[in-house]
Write a protein that holds these residues in place. Structure first.
Motif, PDB file in Angstrom:
ATOM      1  N   SER A 287       1.643   1.782 -19.632  1.00 43.41           N
ATOM      2  CA  SER A 287       2.092   1.943 -18.257  1.00 43.41           C
ATOM      3  C   SER A 287       1.102   1.325 -17.284  1.00 43.41           C
ATOM      4  O   SER A 287       1.490   0.676 -16.305  1.00 43.41           O
ATOM      5  N   GLN A 288      -0.201   1.516 -17.539  1.00 45.78           N
ATOM      6  CA  GLN A 288      -1.214   0.981 -16.642  1.00 45.78           C
ATOM      7  C   GLN A 288      -1.160  -0.542 -16.566  1.00 45.78           C
ATOM      8  O   GLN A 288      -1.358  -1.127 -15.501  1.00 45.78           O
ATOM      9  N   THR A 289      -0.880  -1.197 -17.707  1.00 45.18           N
ATOM     10  CA  THR A 289      -0.796  -2.657 -17.708  1.00 45.18           C
ATOM     11  C   THR A 289       0.382  -3.137 -16.864  1.00 45.18           C
ATOM     12  O   THR A 289       0.261  -4.067 -16.056  1.00 45.18           O
ATOM     13  N   ILE A 290       1.526  -2.502 -17.045  1.00 45.06           N
ATOM     14  CA  ILE A 290       2.714  -2.895 -16.281  1.00 45.06           C
ATOM     15  C   ILE A 290       2.511  -2.606 -14.801  1.00 45.06           C
ATOM     16  O   ILE A 290       2.872  -3.417 -13.934  1.00 45.06           O
ATOM     17  N   LEU A 291       1.926  -1.454 -14.503  1.00 42.66           N
ATOM     18  CA  LEU A 291       1.666  -1.124 -13.103  1.00 42.66           C
ATOM     19  C   LEU A 291       0.683  -2.104 -12.470  1.00 42.66           C
ATOM     20  O   LEU A 291       0.782  -2.429 -11.282  1.00 42.66           O
ATOM     21  N   ALA A 292      -0.276  -2.596 -13.260  1.00 42.98           N
ATOM     22  CA  ALA A 292      -1.237  -3.566 -12.732  1.00 42.98           C
ATOM     23  C   ALA A 292      -0.538  -4.855 -12.307  1.00 42.98           C
ATOM     24  O   ALA A 292      -0.867  -5.449 -11.275  1.00 42.98           O
ATOM     25  N   THR A 293       0.450  -5.285 -13.098  1.00 39.59           N
ATOM     26  CA  THR A 293       1.195  -6.485 -12.695  1.00 39.59           C
ATOM     27  C   THR A 293       1.957  -6.232 -11.401  1.00 39.59           C
ATOM     28  O   THR A 293       2.095  -7.144 -10.570  1.00 39.59           O
ATOM     29  N   CYS A 295       0.947  -4.256  -8.988  1.00 40.18           N
ATOM     30  CA  CYS A 295      -0.043  -4.284  -7.904  1.00 40.18           C
ATOM     31  C   CYS A 295      -0.370  -5.715  -7.494  1.00 40.18           C
ATOM     32  O   CYS A 295      -0.499  -6.024  -6.305  1.00 40.18           O
ATOM     33  N   VAL A 296      -0.525  -6.592  -8.491  1.00 39.40           N
ATOM     34  CA  VAL A 296      -0.819  -7.992  -8.189  1.00 39.40           C
ATOM     35  C   VAL A 296       0.333  -8.617  -7.410  1.00 39.40           C
ATOM     36  O   VAL A 296       0.127  -9.339  -6.423  1.00 39.40           O
ATOM     37  N   ALA A 297       1.569  -8.349  -7.842  1.00 41.49           N
ATOM     38  CA  ALA A 297       2.729  -8.861  -7.118  1.00 41.49           C
ATOM     39  C   ALA A 297       2.783  -8.298  -5.704  1.00 41.49           C
ATOM     40  O   ALA A 297       3.137  -9.000  -4.748  1.00 41.49           O
ATOM     41  N   ASP A 298       2.413  -7.027  -5.572  1.00 41.18           N
ATOM     42  CA  ASP A 298       2.394  -6.368  -4.266  1.00 41.18           C
ATOM     43  C   ASP A 298       1.417  -7.062  -3.322  1.00 41.18           C
ATOM     44  O   ASP A 298       1.739  -7.368  -2.171  1.00 41.18           O
ATOM     45  N   MET A 299       0.215  -7.330  -3.810  1.00 33.52           N
ATOM     46  CA  MET A 299      -0.801  -7.993  -2.995  1.00 33.52           C
ATOM     47  C   MET A 299      -0.335  -9.385  -2.559  1.00 33.52           C
ATOM     48  O   MET A 299      -0.496  -9.783  -1.398  1.00 33.52           O
ATOM     49  N   ALA A 300       0.254 -10.129  -3.487  1.00 33.73           N
ATOM     50  CA  ALA A 300       0.711 -11.480  -3.168  1.00 33.73           C
ATOM     51  C   ALA A 300       1.829 -11.459  -2.130  1.00 33.73           C
ATOM     52  O   ALA A 300       1.876 -12.298  -1.220  1.00 33.73           O
ATOM     53  N   CYS A 382      -1.415  -3.477   4.160  1.00 30.82           N
ATOM     54  CA  CYS A 382      -0.746  -3.123   2.902  1.00 30.82           C
ATOM     55  C   CYS A 382      -1.343  -3.887   1.721  1.00 30.82           C
ATOM     56  O   CYS A 382      -1.465  -3.344   0.615  1.00 30.82           O
ATOM     57  N   ALA A 383      -1.737  -5.138   1.936  1.00 32.34           N
ATOM     58  CA  ALA A 383      -2.348  -5.916   0.856  1.00 32.34           C
ATOM     59  C   ALA A 383      -3.661  -5.280   0.403  1.00 32.34           C
ATOM     60  O   ALA A 383      -3.961  -5.218  -0.795  1.00 32.34           O
ATOM     61  N   VAL A 384      -4.439  -4.778   1.357  1.00 33.46           N
ATOM     62  CA  VAL A 384      -5.694  -4.099   1.025  1.00 33.46           C
ATOM     63  C   VAL A 384      -5.412  -2.814   0.239  1.00 33.46           C
ATOM     64  O   VAL A 384      -6.097  -2.500  -0.744  1.00 33.46           O
ATOM     65  N   LEU A 390      -4.704  -1.017  -7.415  1.00 31.98           N
ATOM     66  CA  LEU A 390      -5.027  -1.726  -8.653  1.00 31.98           C
ATOM     67  C   LEU A 390      -6.332  -1.209  -9.250  1.00 31.98           C
ATOM     68  O   LEU A 390      -6.440  -1.028 -10.474  1.00 31.98           O
ATOM     69  N   ILE A 391      -7.313  -0.936  -8.413  1.00 31.08           N
ATOM     70  CA  ILE A 391      -8.588  -0.388  -8.894  1.00 31.08           C
ATOM     71  C   ILE A 391      -8.383   1.000  -9.499  1.00 31.08           C
ATOM     72  O   ILE A 391      -8.904   1.312 -10.579  1.00 31.08           O
ATOM     73  N   LEU A 392      -7.619   1.849  -8.821  1.00 30.07           N
ATOM     74  CA  LEU A 392      -7.376   3.205  -9.313  1.00 30.07           C
ATOM     75  C   LEU A 392      -6.658   3.186 -10.661  1.00 30.07           C
ATOM     76  O   LEU A 392      -7.010   3.941 -11.577  1.00 30.07           O
ATOM     77  N   ILE A 393      -5.651   2.334 -10.780  1.00 27.08           N
ATOM     78  CA  ILE A 393      -4.909   2.248 -12.038  1.00 27.08           C
ATOM     79  C   ILE A 393      -5.798   1.697 -13.145  1.00 27.08           C
ATOM     80  O   ILE A 393      -5.740   2.144 -14.295  1.00 27.08           O
ATOM     81  N   GLY A 394      -6.657   0.756 -12.796  1.00 27.47           N
ATOM     82  CA  GLY A 394      -7.596   0.234 -13.798  1.00 27.47           C
ATOM     83  C   GLY A 394      -8.560   1.296 -14.285  1.00 27.47           C
ATOM     84  O   GLY A 394      -8.876   1.365 -15.474  1.00 27.47           O
TER      85      GLY A 394
END
Length: 403
Positions: A287-293, A295-300, A382-384, A390-394
């Motif tokens: 779940s953490q790996t999928i959620l990390a992707t 977060c990256v999409a969210d930031m972009a 929101c990007a921040v 992403l840090i919390l999920i990591g």
């Protein structure tokens, strides 16, 4: 989240002979309920900030605190009502009451009374979706059924935002209220149908102990706190972005209001295949790996929103938004239901990450224009926040079991 006990799909495979699970509602009833509850929020939430500005002459700070108080009122309801339903092992009658509250909210037309009704009635009315998914968990619905039902809620967002903006543009801002009343009546009708089916089958299929549905592996409290915190941050970004989209499109980009609905509708449309893909990926990745992707999409996505200037780019970045919210919706609900005993409490806590996030979004909405950055500043903040998530999920990775 898988628990190492994969079971065959199908409406009866999860229950088996001699199971104490209650009879599930028919797919048509469940799908209809998901569609109606999805439409309720798809019609109201994207234009709520615009309604506050148009009907109440609210400024950016006013929009922030009213939305914050509104979501705060739903915080207690999102925990209290589903927890009460867990103790009674009954999720459908409270769901019926939520529909009635929505009807009362929709027929309130006096402006000062409407503000009070938004806080007093709107919060409890918003528990409906949590109760629907709690009832599915209570009936031992297969994970694929939950994902498919969640996809129907997403489908409602395809039609909801453009429909709401079209109605308001053509008939005036107040015209959305009777439409919400009709949706509330349909919510009550589908729930009444599920209650009738459950009553007819109750003697043959009595309710189980809700603790039997807590099938997830134990995890540390630290992991739960990190994951919940990450979801709050992600939900805050989504709530803030949706709330200001109409104002961003009309005031920042200078586009007709309909483009707000088109953008959100396209994002919701793409969310449906995203959910189906996420369902497959969850069998191979944590779940953490999928959620990390996500977060990256969210930031972009939010970074792009701060610099875009026209409708082509506005539509072009929506796949990023769709993937982001697909990870939140697709992973979050099943993750929380597996981690926490009691399907109502689990669904309510997951919903409250959205509620708390929406409260935080009030600060984000007020801070962007307040710092002189305009509504595009909201997306920058929101990007921040997405990076923080992403840090919390990591940090939680390795302390929670795989999905």
């Amino acid at each position: 989240m898988r628990t190492g006990q994969d079971q065959p799909a199908g409406p009866h495979a999860q229950r088996g002979v001699g199971s104490t699970a209650p009879a599930a509602a028919t797919p048509l009833l469940t799908s209809s309920a998901a569609l109606c509850w999805g439409l309720q929020f798809a019609l109201l939430n994207p234009v709520l900030a615009l309604l506050l500005v148009a009907l109440y002459d609210a400024g950016p700070a006013d929009v922030g605190w009213v939305l914050g108080v509104y979501n705060a009122s739903g915080f207690v309801a999102a925990l209290g009502i589903p927890s009460w339903a867990d103790r009674r092992k009954d999720y459908l009658r409270p769901l019926l009451a939520c529909g009635a509250l929505t009807l009362a909210l929709a027929i309130t037309t006096a402006l000062p009374v409407a503000v009070v009704a938004l806080v007093v009635l709107g919060g409890p009315a918003g528990v409906g979706v949590s109760l629907l998914f709690a009832d599915m968990k209570h009936a031992k619905a297969a994970p694929s059924e939950v994902i498919n039902t969640r996809a129907i809620v997403s489908f409602a967002w395809v039609a909801g935002p453009p429909l709401a903006t079209f109605i308001m543009a053509a008939l005036g801002n107040r015209a959305i209220l009777p439409v919400l009343a009709v949706i509330a009546f349909l919510n009550m009708a589908t729930t009444a149908g599920m209650i009738a089916k459950r009553r007819a089958a109750k003697s043959m299929d009595p309710d189980p102990d809700p603790t039997l549905h807590a099938t997830g592996q134990p995890v540390s409290r630290t992991a739960v706190v990190l994951i919940v915190s990450g979801f709050v941050a992600l939900q805050a970004t989504n709530s803030a972005a949706v709330s200001v989209m109409s104002l961003f499109v009309t005031e920042r980009l200078g586009l007709p209001l309909i483009w707000s609905g088109v953008a959100l509708g396209i994002s919701a449309l793409l969310e449906i295949p995203a959910l189906l893909i996420i369902g497959r990926l969850s069998r191979r990745f944590s779940s953490q790996t999928i959620l990390a992707t996500g977060c990256v999409a969210d930031m972009a996505y939010y970074a792009a929103m701060t610099v875009l200037t026209g409708p082509v780019l506005l539509i072009g970045v929506q796949p990023l938004n769709a993937w982001f919210f697909g990870t939140v919706a697709g992973i979050g609900l099943t993750l929380f239901q597996d981690l926490i005993p009691g399907p109502g409490l689990a669904s309510g806590l997951f919903t409250n990450t959205r509620r708390i996030g929406a409260i935080v979004s009030g600060v984000i909405i007020a801070a962007g224009p307040g710092l002189g950055l305009g509504y595009q500043g909201v997306f920058g903040i929101c990007a921040v926040a997405a990076f923080a998530a992403l840090i919390l999920i990591g940090l939680s990775r390795g302390t929670a079991p795989k999905a």
